[in-house]
Scaffold this active site. Structure first.
Site, mmCIF file in Angstrom:
data_model
loop_
_atom_site.group_PDB
_atom_site.id
_atom_site.type_symbol
_atom_site.label_atom_id
_atom_site.label_comp_id
_atom_site.label_asym_id
_atom_site.label_seq_id
_atom_site.Cartn_x
_atom_site.Cartn_y
_atom_site.Cartn_z
ATOM 1 N N THR A 97 0.874 -1.182 0.000
ATOM 2 C CA THR A 97 0.000 0.000 0.000
ATOM 3 C C THR A 97 0.910 1.230 0.000
ATOM 4 O O THR A 97 1.607 1.483 0.984
ATOM 5 C CB THR A 97 -0.892 0.018 1.252
ATOM 6 O OG1 THR A 97 -1.661 -1.185 1.275
ATOM 7 C CG2 THR A 97 -1.830 1.215 1.224
ATOM 8 N N LYS A 172 -7.636 1.797 -3.060
ATOM 9 C CA LYS A 172 -7.281 1.347 -1.699
ATOM 10 C C LYS A 172 -7.398 2.505 -0.700
ATOM 11 O O LYS A 172 -7.931 2.342 0.405
ATOM 12 C CB LYS A 172 -5.854 0.787 -1.733
ATOM 13 C CG LYS A 172 -5.228 0.480 -0.395
ATOM 14 C CD LYS A 172 -5.724 -0.792 0.230
ATOM 15 C CE LYS A 172 -5.086 -0.997 1.600
ATOM 16 N NZ LYS A 172 -5.701 -2.062 2.355
ATOM 17 N N LYS A 247 -1.353 5.063 8.832
ATOM 18 C CA LYS A 247 -0.561 5.191 7.589
ATOM 19 C C LYS A 247 -1.494 5.356 6.378
ATOM 20 O O LYS A 247 -1.303 6.257 5.544
ATOM 21 C CB LYS A 247 0.307 3.931 7.400
ATOM 22 C CG LYS A 247 0.984 3.857 6.049
ATOM 23 C CD LYS A 247 1.449 2.447 5.692
ATOM 24 C CE LYS A 247 1.620 2.328 4.195
ATOM 25 N NZ LYS A 247 1.847 0.967 3.726
HETATM 26 P P1 NAD Z 1 5.291 -6.237 7.606
HETATM 27 O O1 NAD Z 1 6.056 -5.152 8.271
HETATM 28 O O2 NAD Z 1 4.806 -7.390 8.423
HETATM 29 O O3 NAD Z 1 6.156 -6.848 6.390
HETATM 30 C C1 NAD Z 1 6.975 -6.110 5.544
HETATM 31 C C2 NAD Z 1 8.196 -6.971 5.236
HETATM 32 O O4 NAD Z 1 8.994 -6.323 4.261
HETATM 33 C C3 NAD Z 1 9.100 -7.192 6.464
HETATM 34 O O5 NAD Z 1 9.258 -8.582 6.672
HETATM 35 C C4 NAD Z 1 10.422 -6.523 6.072
HETATM 36 O O6 NAD Z 1 11.564 -7.174 6.584
HETATM 37 C C5 NAD Z 1 10.345 -6.606 4.563
HETATM 38 N N1 NAD Z 1 11.191 -5.644 3.846
HETATM 39 C C6 NAD Z 1 11.258 -4.304 4.001
HETATM 40 N N2 NAD Z 1 12.120 -3.766 3.098
HETATM 41 C C7 NAD Z 1 12.612 -4.810 2.366
HETATM 42 C C8 NAD Z 1 13.514 -4.909 1.283
HETATM 43 N N3 NAD Z 1 14.123 -3.849 0.761
HETATM 44 N N4 NAD Z 1 13.775 -6.134 0.779
HETATM 45 C C9 NAD Z 1 13.171 -7.241 1.292
HETATM 46 N N5 NAD Z 1 12.289 -7.203 2.317
HETATM 47 C C10 NAD Z 1 12.016 -6.002 2.842
HETATM 48 O O7 NAD Z 1 4.074 -5.526 6.865
HETATM 49 P P2 NAD Z 1 2.711 -6.194 6.350
HETATM 50 O O8 NAD Z 1 1.676 -6.122 7.406
HETATM 51 O O9 NAD Z 1 3.034 -7.497 5.699
HETATM 52 O O10 NAD Z 1 2.289 -5.115 5.233
HETATM 53 C C11 NAD Z 1 2.905 -5.074 3.964
HETATM 54 C C12 NAD Z 1 2.130 -4.101 3.083
HETATM 55 O O11 NAD Z 1 0.770 -4.533 3.002
HETATM 56 C C13 NAD Z 1 2.091 -2.671 3.643
HETATM 57 O O12 NAD Z 1 2.231 -1.786 2.583
HETATM 58 C C14 NAD Z 1 0.718 -2.576 4.310
HETATM 59 O O13 NAD Z 1 0.219 -1.259 4.351
HETATM 60 C C15 NAD Z 1 -0.102 -3.475 3.380
HETATM 61 N N6 NAD Z 1 -1.302 -4.078 3.998
HETATM 62 C C16 NAD Z 1 -1.233 -4.636 5.243
HETATM 63 C C17 NAD Z 1 -2.386 -5.204 5.804
HETATM 64 C C18 NAD Z 1 -2.347 -5.846 7.179
HETATM 65 O O14 NAD Z 1 -3.424 -6.144 7.732
HETATM 66 N N7 NAD Z 1 -1.168 -6.094 7.757
HETATM 67 C C19 NAD Z 1 -3.578 -5.219 5.077
HETATM 68 C C20 NAD Z 1 -3.608 -4.678 3.794
HETATM 69 C C21 NAD Z 1 -2.454 -4.102 3.268
#
Ligand code: NAD
Length: 296
Positions: A97, A172, A247
């Site tokens: 997102t 979104k 966010k």
């Molecule tokens: P999270 O923090 O659990 O996971 C993100 C992952 O990305 C981490 O494991 C981190 O180590 C990795 N990362 C960061 N930079 C990196 C790089 N350069 N190379 C490789 N890995 C890297 O976050 P999440 O909850 O999985 O959310 C991910 C996305 O999905 C976000 O943009 C969030 O807004 C969106 N989202 C989340 C939810 C939710 O309920 N958690 C729902 C819809 C959308």
């Protein structure tokens, strides 16, 4: 079955990559966190040590990263940007997102390099990612959408072509702003009813059959004990964190600013979630906003 490079295996990306592996795809997975990487390997993905290794021979590359700066960094502006190494037949699907204008700009840079890139953010939370029932909102060309569809279907149930590049991120931001407003309004109404002696379950049942009915009342009641198996009945653990809602409301306000769209309700909701977050509730589910209305 396709060769897929998957980058970002956190709460969302981990189970999404697992569902691709379960569907028989060959998934090369990479994350900066070894813990996240190990979980993906247990779920059937192949471990690689760099993002560059993940994209070798990939027909599809999927990223699920925290924010726009991570996506821009990975593909465009880091020391070793992936766009310098992706071959022209590959479709890059970014499900993070992020800002619609960042998605559009990365797609534009991709096009100049002969690379296909679409934005495909999701709704449905960690539960939807695990169950493979996410909603995808895709921004890109129709042919790119068609190409992505069979892959997205392994991770989601409702897959929409929102429009051109960036449109997925716009959809979104609109959806989550609406969700925040609905949740704030639901908390406000339920709290007022409770303060005036009503049972929250009775009031919820009345509003569900009346014109105040909405998604929060139907499946995500914010008052503990009204519904089973929702975060409010589990000390607001699990679900969708206040930090993430905050966010997303920031992204909505950015969009409102760039397009001069009036969003007074979204702006009020952002203020409420900001206050709630500053009171130390950032790690709780967003339905915990009801605490803000309740007497301490
Ligand atoms: P999270 O923090 O659990 O996971 C993100 C992952 O990305 C981490 O494991 C981190 O180590 C990795 N990362 C960061 N930079 C990196 C790089 N350069 N190379 C490789 N890995 C890297 O976050 P999440 O909850 O999985 O959310 C991910 C996305 O999905 C976000 O943009 C969030 O807004 C969106 N989202 C989340 C939810 C939710 O309920 N958690 C729902 C819809 C959308």
């Amino acid at each position: 079955m396709a060769n897929i490079g998957f980058i970002g295996l956190g709460n969302m990306g981990g189970p999404m990559a697992a569902n691709l592996a379960k569907a028989g795809h060959k998934v090369k997975a990479f994350d900066l966190s070894t813990e996240a990487l190990d979980k993906a390997v247990q779920a059937g993905c192949m471990k690689v040590n760099t993002a560059l290794e993940a994209i070798q021979e990939a027909e599809f590359i999927i990223s699920m990263l925290p924010a726009g700066k991570h996506v821009h960094g990975l593909y465009v502006s880091s020391e070793a940007p992936l766009f310098d190494h992706i071959s022209s037949g590959t479709l890059v699907i970014d499900s993070s997102t992020i800002e619609a204008d960042v998605a559009r700009s990365v797609a534009h840079i991709a096009k100049e390099k002969g690379i296909e890139f679409i934005d495909a953010p999701v709704s449905g939370g960690v539960g939807g990612a695990q169950a493979g029932t996410l909603a995808f909102m895709v921004g890109g060309e129709p042919a790119q959408f068609d190409k992505a569809l069979p892959v997205l279907e392994c991770m989601g149930k409702n897959i929409f072509h929102a429009g051109e590049h960036g449109a997925g991120q716009i959809a979104k931001a609109c959806n989550n702003m609406m969700l925040a407003i609905l949740m704030a309004g639901t908390c406000e109404a339920l709290n007022m009813g409770m303060k005036n002696g009503l049972d929250p379950k009775v009031l919820s049942d009345i509003m569900k059959q009346s014109s105040g009915n909405n998604w929060a009342l139907q499946v995500y009641n914010p008052v503990p004990g009204v519904m089973e198996n929702v975060p409010s009945s589990n000390q607001y653990q699990g679900g969708f964190m206040v930090d993430l809602m905050f966010k997303d409301l920031g992204l909505a306000m950015n969009l409102s600013q760039l397009s001069s769209s009036p969003t007074p309700m979204g702006s009020a909701a952002r203020g409420l979630f900001n206050l709630h977050k500053e009171q130390g509730n950032g790690g709780l589910d967003f339905s915990s906003l009801i605490k803000l209305y309740q007497e301490k």
